[in-house]
Motif scaffolding. Structure first.
Motif, PDB file in Angstrom:
ATOM      1  N   GLY A   1      -5.105   6.675  -0.234  1.00 18.61           N
ATOM      2  CA  GLY A   1      -5.928   5.901  -0.401  1.00 18.61           C
ATOM      3  C   GLY A   1      -6.885   5.852   1.122  1.00 18.61           C
ATOM      4  N   ASP A   2      -6.547   6.278   1.996  1.00 16.15           N
ATOM      5  CA  ASP A   2      -7.111   6.245   2.772  1.00 16.15           C
ATOM      6  C   ASP A   2      -8.069   7.588   3.573  1.00 16.15           C
ATOM      7  OD1 ASP A   2      -5.400   7.999   3.783  1.00 16.15           O
ATOM      8  OD2 ASP A   2      -4.707   7.153   5.021  1.00 16.15           O
ATOM      9  N   TRP A   3      -8.177   8.070   2.547  1.00 17.11           N
ATOM     10  CA  TRP A   3      -9.200   9.503   2.100  1.00 17.11           C
ATOM     11  C   TRP A   3     -10.678   8.836   1.677  1.00 17.11           C
ATOM     12  CZ3 TRP A   3      -5.715  14.093   1.593  1.00 17.11           C
ATOM     13  CH2 TRP A   3      -4.591  14.035   2.244  1.00 17.11           C
ATOM     14  N   THR A   4     -11.314   8.129   2.604  1.00 17.37           N
ATOM     15  CA  THR A   4     -13.027   7.326   1.642  1.00 17.37           C
ATOM     16  C   THR A   4     -13.726   8.321   1.674  1.00 17.37           C
ATOM     17  OG1 THR A   4     -13.735   7.181   4.069  1.00 17.37           O
ATOM     18  CG2 THR A   4     -11.925   5.424   3.564  1.00 17.37           C
ATOM     19  N   ASP A   5     -13.560   9.646   1.847  1.00 21.93           N
ATOM     20  CA  ASP A   5     -14.787  10.722   1.547  1.00 21.93           C
ATOM     21  C   ASP A   5     -14.659  11.350  -0.148  1.00 21.93           C
ATOM     22  OD1 ASP A   5     -13.005  11.877   2.818  1.00 21.93           O
ATOM     23  OD2 ASP A   5     -14.800  13.696   3.719  1.00 21.93           O
TER      24      ASP A   5
ATOM     25  N   ALA B   1       3.940  18.751   4.839  1.00 18.05           N
ATOM     26  CA  ALA B   1       3.847  17.679   4.939  1.00 18.05           C
ATOM     27  C   ALA B   1       4.680  17.158   6.145  1.00 18.05           C
ATOM     28  CB  ALA B   1       3.075  16.413   3.911  1.00 18.05           C
ATOM     29  N   PHE B   2       4.614  16.558   6.827  1.00 19.20           N
ATOM     30  CA  PHE B   2       5.160  15.876   7.859  1.00 19.20           C
ATOM     31  C   PHE B   2       5.946  15.919   6.853  1.00 19.20           C
ATOM     32  CE2 PHE B   2       1.283  16.203  10.632  1.00 19.20           C
ATOM     33  CZ  PHE B   2       2.687  16.588  11.853  1.00 19.20           C
ATOM     34  N   PRO B   3       7.025  15.203   7.559  1.00 19.41           N
ATOM     35  CA  PRO B   3       8.458  14.243   6.387  1.00 19.41           C
ATOM     36  C   PRO B   3       8.491  12.631   5.833  1.00 19.41           C
ATOM     37  CG  PRO B   3       9.808  16.264   8.262  1.00 19.41           C
ATOM     38  CD  PRO B   3       8.057  16.361   8.376  1.00 19.41           C
ATOM     39  N   ASN B   4       7.565  12.488   7.021  1.00 17.72           N
ATOM     40  CA  ASN B   4       7.430  10.745   6.909  1.00 17.72           C
ATOM     41  C   ASN B   4       6.364  10.843   5.735  1.00 17.72           C
ATOM     42  OD1 ASN B   4       5.663  11.817   8.621  1.00 17.72           O
ATOM     43  ND2 ASN B   4       4.932  10.408   9.854  1.00 17.72           N
ATOM     44  N   TYR B   5       5.116  11.709   5.628  1.00 15.52           N
ATOM     45  CA  TYR B   5       4.311  11.455   5.095  1.00 15.52           C
ATOM     46  C   TYR B   5       4.868  11.924   3.903  1.00 15.52           C
ATOM     47  CZ  TYR B   5       1.247  11.287   9.455  1.00 15.52           C
ATOM     48  OH  TYR B   5      -0.183  11.005  10.060  1.00 15.52           O
ATOM     49  N   ALA B   6       6.212  12.911   3.537  1.00 10.27           N
ATOM     50  CA  ALA B   6       6.208  13.300   2.390  1.00 10.27           C
ATOM     51  C   ALA B   6       6.873  12.104   1.553  1.00 10.27           C
ATOM     52  CB  ALA B   6       7.179  14.901   2.317  1.00 10.27           C
ATOM     53  N   THR B   7       7.755  11.544   2.501  1.00 15.17           N
ATOM     54  CA  THR B   7       8.697  10.512   2.255  1.00 15.17           C
ATOM     55  C   THR B   7       8.067   9.561   1.447  1.00 15.17           C
ATOM     56  OG1 THR B   7      10.209  11.618   3.795  1.00 15.17           O
ATOM     57  CG2 THR B   7      10.801   8.814   3.167  1.00 15.17           C
ATOM     58  N   TYR B   8       7.488   8.994   1.720  1.00 17.15           N
ATOM     59  CA  TYR B   8       5.941   7.617   2.049  1.00 17.15           C
ATOM     60  C   TYR B   8       5.622   8.006   0.529  1.00 17.15           C
ATOM     61  CZ  TYR B   8       1.798   4.640   1.398  1.00 17.15           C
ATOM     62  OH  TYR B   8       1.082   3.744   1.201  1.00 17.15           O
TER      63      TYR B   8
ATOM     64  N   ARG C   1       6.139  10.104  -1.205  1.00 15.12           N
ATOM     65  CA  ARG C   1       7.470  10.336  -3.080  1.00 15.12           C
ATOM     66  C   ARG C   1       8.138   8.620  -3.184  1.00 15.12           C
ATOM     67  NH1 ARG C   1      11.547  14.861  -1.402  1.00 15.12           N
ATOM     68  NH2 ARG C   1      10.660  16.349  -2.235  1.00 15.12           N
ATOM     69  N   SER C   2       7.718   7.726  -2.451  1.00 11.55           N
ATOM     70  CA  SER C   2       7.219   6.240  -2.318  1.00 11.55           C
ATOM     71  C   SER C   2       6.261   5.712  -3.249  1.00 11.55           C
ATOM     72  CB  SER C   2       7.595   5.417  -1.207  1.00 11.55           C
ATOM     73  OG  SER C   2       7.027   5.407  -0.637  1.00 11.55           O
ATOM     74  N   LEU C   3       5.523   6.434  -3.095  1.00 12.20           N
ATOM     75  CA  LEU C   3       4.722   6.145  -4.215  1.00 12.20           C
ATOM     76  C   LEU C   3       4.271   6.651  -5.667  1.00 12.20           C
ATOM     77  CD1 LEU C   3       1.541   6.126  -2.044  1.00 12.20           C
ATOM     78  CD2 LEU C   3       2.993   3.512  -2.170  1.00 12.20           C
ATOM     79  N   GLY C   4       5.736   6.938  -5.586  1.00 10.27           N
ATOM     80  CA  GLY C   4       6.169   7.517  -7.259  1.00 10.27           C
ATOM     81  C   GLY C   4       5.259   8.728  -7.631  1.00 10.27           C
ATOM     82  N   PHE C   5       4.786   9.336  -6.199  1.00 13.61           N
ATOM     83  CA  PHE C   5       4.203  10.849  -6.642  1.00 13.61           C
ATOM     84  C   PHE C   5       5.398  12.323  -6.022  1.00 13.61           C
ATOM     85  CE2 PHE C   5       0.727   7.677  -5.976  1.00 13.61           C
ATOM     86  CZ  PHE C   5       0.177   8.144  -6.585  1.00 13.61           C
ATOM     87  N   ASN C   6       5.072  13.462  -6.038  1.00 15.55           N
ATOM     88  CA  ASN C   6       5.994  13.998  -6.042  1.00 15.55           C
ATOM     89  C   ASN C   6       5.192  14.649  -4.929  1.00 15.55           C
ATOM     90  OD1 ASN C   6       7.981  15.766  -6.324  1.00 15.55           O
ATOM     91  ND2 ASN C   6       7.454  17.166  -7.046  1.00 15.55           N
ATOM     92  N   ALA C   7       6.393  15.322  -3.946  1.00 16.00           N
ATOM     93  CA  ALA C   7       5.948  16.069  -3.036  1.00 16.00           C
ATOM     94  C   ALA C   7       6.512  17.312  -2.742  1.00 16.00           C
ATOM     95  CB  ALA C   7       6.241  15.289  -1.339  1.00 16.00           C
TER      96      ALA C   7
END
Length: 429
Positions: free
Chosen positions: A131-135, A199-206, A208-214
């Motif tokens: 959601g934060d990659w605007t291009d 991925a950084f672990p905290n990014y991967a966890t986030y 997955r928390s959105l319902g996607f697979n990492a």
């Protein structure tokens, strides 16, 4: 593990900012510089055209690609790229390119011609998952037709002579794409090297928390990657450098001791704190002595040495990714000699005779490693990180006289203790 990757030198180049011209032809004129550094793999940031819609900065992000099969005209022509490949191979250097299969620009060829291959959010709109990659908008990399298209892209670049690929945000891409790519490579180009930006672990966890697979690091290895980023541990190192809080350094040491055991024995991680996404070591430390020790410790771990263009010239800031920001080639002779010495050590010592390199559990503001060889001999790597002299004690610091590869001096370890402010590569005399 592909032969000799453990002691190879991977040099990352951002073509736009590597020279004043920012072209393949200008880079070709600098290949002797890489050859003198004893580089094994030249790795280029994305070389494809950059999208216009939502463009960041005045020149855009190279990771916002409009057409995978085309060459960014700002860098040169397809023939220029082919000539660069040949010139690189003539020096016995392999060439790797960045592949961005998680997303495309918002005006890409795929979006215009195959909108069904794009990821759509719950409202049916083009979107990206974070959601934060605007291009950019994300691809649906589980789509079978898209998978075949992207496999063909890899095959195309292999046919040009490209030796390897670095996959951007590999953890967020569907496993079936990697399975299909590996199947093609095993059949047609089995020597191709695959590097995953895991991925950084905290990014991967986030994610997955959105319902996607990492994908986990072990999964990426299973699906064919030869080398992974060291982000599984690096988060704590970056936090330590930002805060100087030794708790983060101790967490980093613990993560390093877990890192290898969580992967197959033949898996490798790329060793380098600097890249196009992370600040320069000097930006963190504002201290060239600490920068020296941090550059040295990365050499002492299992996995290829990674140089982001400019480390060898003592670069003190991260070049702008979205605008012209030319790298300086002004050479500090003492620093350049030090980097060359690190590379030489990696080449000479970190070869197939190495069995394991362990991060030692020490409480001090320092890192220490013990590397054991198949012949039973060992070496100690000791790296103070405070900028000051440190007294470092560990049971594996066996008493005796040692030769330091870097300074060419003798050091005595007594009572399992050594005092130093300099990086040390110690071999028992």
């Amino acid at each position: 593990m592909k032969k000799d990757l453990n002691n190879c030198i991977i040099y990352q180049v951002y073509v736009r900012n590597f020279t004043k011209e920012g072209t393949f032809n200008a880079l070709k004129e600098k290949l002797n510089h890489l050859n003198e550094l004893n580089v094994d793999i030249l790795y280029l940031l994305p070389i494809s055209p950059i999208g216009i819609e939502g463009r960041k900065g005045d020149l855009g992000s190279p990771y916002s690609i409009s057409d995978y099969t085309k060459i960014n005209p700002e860098l040169g022509t397809l023939d220029d790229f082919k000539e660069l490949i040949k010139a690189t191979h003539d020096l016995n250097i392999k060439i790797m390119i960045d592949i961005v299969f998680n997303h495309t620009s918002r005006d890409s060829y795929i979006l215009k011609n195959h909108p069904e291959w794009m990821y759509h959010n719950k409202d049916g709109n083009f979107a990206n998952k974070v959601g934060d990659w605007t291009d950019v908008f994300d691809l649906d990399t589980s789509n079978k037709e898209l998978i075949q298209y992207l496999v063909n892209v890899i095959e195309y670049y292999c046919s040009l002579g490209v030796d390897g690929f670095r996959f951007d945000v590999a953890s967020y891409i569907d496993k079936h794409l990697f399975i299909a790519i590996k199947k093609m490579l095993n059949k047609k180009y089995p020597k191709t090297i695959l590097l995953a930006e895991s991925a950084f672990p905290n990014y991967a966890t986030y994610f997955r928390s959105l319902g996607f697979n990492a994908l986990s690091d072990s999964e990426l290895t299973f699906y064919g990657f030869d080398i992974l980023y060291q982000y599984s541990s690096a988060t704590n190192m970056y936090k330590y450098l930002e805060t100087k809080d030794i708790r983060y350094l101790n967490m980093y040491k613990a993560a390093l001791r877990l890192e290898d055991i969580l992967l197959p024995n033949n898996a490798l991680r790329i060793r380098g704190l600097e890249n196009h996404d992370q600040k320069r070591i000097y930006e963190y430390t504002q201290n060239f002595k600490i920068m020296r020790n941090l550059a040295a410790y990365q050499v002492f771990m299992k996995g290829p040495m990674f140089i982001y263009n400019g480390l060898e010239t003592k670069a003190d800031h991260l070049e702008n990714l979205f605008s012209k920001d030319t790298m300086s080639f002004e050479i500090d002779e003492e620093w350049a000699a030090f980097i060359n010495k690190l590379i030489k050590y990696k080449k000479e010592k970190f070869n197939k005779t190495i069995t394991i390199s362990n991060c030692l559990d020490i409480p001090e503001n320092a890192l220490a490693f013990k590397t054991t060889y198949k012949n039973g001999k060992y070496a100690l790597g000791i790296f103070p990180l405070s900028g000051n002299e440190e007294t470092i004690i560990h049971k594996d610091f066996t008493d005796g006289a040692y030769f330091d590869y870097l300074s060419k001096k003798e050091y005595i370890i007594k009572d399992n203790k050594i005092i130093t402010s300099e990086p040390l590569f110690l071999h028992l005399k």
